[in-house]
Design an enzyme around this catalytic site. Structure first.
Site, PDB file in Angstrom:
ATOM      1  N   ASP A 198       0.826  -1.207   0.000  1.00 38.10           N
ATOM      2  CA  ASP A 198       0.000   0.000   0.000  1.00 38.10           C
ATOM      3  C   ASP A 198       0.859   1.255   0.000  1.00 38.10           C
ATOM      4  O   ASP A 198       2.087   1.180   0.129  1.00 38.10           O
ATOM      5  CB  ASP A 198      -0.993  -0.011   1.172  1.00 38.10           C
ATOM      6  CG  ASP A 198      -0.325  -0.255   2.526  1.00 38.10           C
ATOM      7  OD1 ASP A 198       0.904  -0.113   2.623  1.00 38.10           O
ATOM      8  OD2 ASP A 198      -1.039  -0.583   3.487  1.00 38.10           O
TER       9      ASP A 198
ATOM     10  N   ASN B 229      -8.338  -1.645  13.043  1.00 39.99           N
ATOM     11  CA  ASN B 229      -9.752  -1.789  12.652  1.00 39.99           C
ATOM     12  C   ASN B 229      -9.946  -2.997  11.726  1.00 39.99           C
ATOM     13  O   ASN B 229     -10.973  -3.123  11.085  1.00 39.99           O
ATOM     14  CB  ASN B 229     -10.245  -0.506  11.964  1.00 39.99           C
ATOM     15  CG  ASN B 229      -9.473  -0.179  10.701  1.00 39.99           C
ATOM     16  OD1 ASN B 229      -8.540  -0.900  10.328  1.00 39.99           O
ATOM     17  ND2 ASN B 229      -9.841   0.902  10.036  1.00 39.99           N
TER      18      ASN B 229
ATOM     19  N   HIS C 240      -8.090  -3.693   9.082  1.00 37.98           N
ATOM     20  CA  HIS C 240      -7.731  -3.493   7.675  1.00 37.98           C
ATOM     21  C   HIS C 240      -6.504  -4.313   7.283  1.00 37.98           C
ATOM     22  O   HIS C 240      -5.658  -4.651   8.100  1.00 37.98           O
ATOM     23  CB  HIS C 240      -7.578  -2.006   7.314  1.00 37.98           C
ATOM     24  CG  HIS C 240      -6.373  -1.304   7.826  1.00 37.98           C
ATOM     25  ND1 HIS C 240      -6.348   0.069   7.997  1.00 37.98           N
ATOM     26  CD2 HIS C 240      -5.139  -1.730   8.180  1.00 37.98           C
ATOM     27  CE1 HIS C 240      -5.162   0.430   8.422  1.00 37.98           C
ATOM     28  NE2 HIS C 240      -4.404  -0.636   8.547  1.00 37.98           N
TER      29      HIS C 240
ATOM     30  N   GLU D  99      -9.996  -0.853   3.911  1.00 36.15           N
ATOM     31  CA  GLU D  99     -10.671  -0.421   5.129  1.00 36.15           C
ATOM     32  C   GLU D  99     -11.974  -1.193   5.339  1.00 36.15           C
ATOM     33  O   GLU D  99     -12.500  -1.812   4.393  1.00 36.15           O
ATOM     34  CB  GLU D  99     -10.977   1.081   5.008  1.00 36.15           C
ATOM     35  CG  GLU D  99      -9.729   1.960   4.902  1.00 36.15           C
ATOM     36  CD  GLU D  99      -9.028   2.160   6.247  1.00 36.15           C
ATOM     37  OE1 GLU D  99      -8.914   1.208   7.032  1.00 36.15           O
ATOM     38  OE2 GLU D  99      -8.577   3.294   6.510  1.00 36.15           O
TER      39      GLU D  99
HETATM   40  C1  GLP Z   1      -1.051   0.402   8.420  1.00 39.76           C
HETATM   41  C2  GLP Z   1      -0.691  -0.069   6.997  1.00 39.76           C
HETATM   42  C3  GLP Z   1      -0.780  -1.573   6.880  1.00 39.76           C
HETATM   43  C4  GLP Z   1      -0.161  -2.175   8.093  1.00 39.76           C
HETATM   44  C5  GLP Z   1      -1.091  -1.934   9.254  1.00 39.76           C
HETATM   45  C6  GLP Z   1      -0.526  -2.325  10.593  1.00 39.76           C
HETATM   46  O1  GLP Z   1      -1.995   1.416   8.379  1.00 39.76           O
HETATM   47  N1  GLP Z   1      -1.484   0.506   5.980  1.00 39.76           N
HETATM   48  O2  GLP Z   1      -0.135  -1.995   5.704  1.00 39.76           O
HETATM   49  O3  GLP Z   1      -0.005  -3.569   7.908  1.00 39.76           O
HETATM   50  O4  GLP Z   1      -1.569  -0.601   9.275  1.00 39.76           O
HETATM   51  O5  GLP Z   1       0.506  -1.474  11.003  1.00 39.76           O
HETATM   52  P1  GLP Z   1       1.403  -1.767  12.276  1.00 39.76           P
HETATM   53  O6  GLP Z   1       2.200  -2.986  11.974  1.00 39.76           O
HETATM   54  O7  GLP Z   1       2.275  -0.554  12.439  1.00 39.76           O
HETATM   55  O8  GLP Z   1       0.482  -1.987  13.417  1.00 39.76           O
END
Ligand code: GLP
Length: 245
Positions: free
Chosen positions: A66, A134, A136, A141
């Site tokens: 992403d 959430n 995702h 989302e």
């Molecule tokens: C972010 C990214 C995701 C990531 C997720 C978890 O917003 N868009 O690609 O996997 O949320 O992030 P984290 O590992 O920092 O909790």
């Protein structure tokens, strides 16, 4: 398959081994890699083992999961530049083997370009994913169709709030983003979801045990035939006994 690791170090070790097994089996593998805090220890371990064992990454193609959109390519918040610093560069993967969304370009064209590349070069051999608070996946989302392909979107308030920790405040988080779609990811040969920390305990339980549906995007993964979930002990705290291995 769910595996609970004792701590974040063990999770990193297992996740790194999983990625390396893919590269050893297929030196020209296509691997999706995420940004975020969860994969950081895994990336550090991956670089360490790759150096120790002289793993050849030259044929591997990495696709970014992403990206923010509507920001300049040299903006410090560009996720793919983060990925380049943390893992693409240290592993010695050539720029033309890193397939990334361009944050400043037209989001529709970008989504189509990445899907087109995957259509010509795919399938994805291994998709490595983190889990949003959430539910995702990437930036798919809540409410996103399980059939979604790469697309652009507006971030939900929950994602803006969780991403604020990366950039020092909600006002600094870009409002729009690009992501591989759930449908795109579900066509991967193998998916590895990494989840660490107690803050993710509830959403991991909902992802594994709750009702399957777009309100929790990660529930889509439950129908994937080749899924591995690596969670540390803290992230597994809300799971019922039936889910535990
Ligand atoms: C972010 C990214 C995701 C990531 C997720 C978890 O917003 N868009 O690609 O996997 O949320 O992030 P984290 O590992 O920092 O909790």
């Amino acid at each position: 398959m769910l595996t609970i690791m004792e701590n974040a170090d063990q999770l990193a070790q297992s996740a790194a081994e999983e990625i390396l097994n893919t590269v050893r089996a297929q030196p020209n593998a296509i691997i999706v890699l995420p940004t975020g805090n969860t994969p950081l220890p895994t990336y550090a371990r991956l670089v360490e083992i790759s150096q120790q064992q002289a793993i050849d990454w030259s044929g591997v193609r990495v696709v970014s999961l992403d990206e923010y959109s509507g920001i300049a390519r040299d903006d410090p918040r560009v996720l793919c530049s983060w990925l380049e610093r943390k893992i693409i560069g240290p592993l010695g993967i050539a720029t033309d083997h890193f397939i990334r969304f361009e944050p400043a370009d037209d989001p529709l064209t970008e989504s189509a370009r990445i899907e087109d590349w995957l259509g010509k070069n795919g399938p994805i051999d291994l998709a490595v994913l983190g889990l949003g608070l959430n539910g995702h996946l990437g930036f798919n989302e809540p409410g996103t169709a399980f059939t979604a392909r790469a697309h652009s979107l507006t971030l939900t308030p929950e994602s803006i709030s969780s991403n604020a920790t990366y950039w020092g405040g909600e006002d600094k988080v870009p409002r729009s983003a690009l992501t591989l779609g759930i449908g795109t990811l579900m066509q991967s040969c193998r998916i590895m979801l990494m989840v660490s920390g107690q803050a993710k305990a509830d959403i991991l339980a909902r992802s594994i045990e709750g009702a399957v549906g777009p309100e929790v995007p990660a529930t889509a993964l439950r129908s994937h035939p080749n899924l591995i979930i690596l969670a540390d002990g803290s992230a597994a705290l809300a799971l019922s006994r039936e889910s535990l291995p």
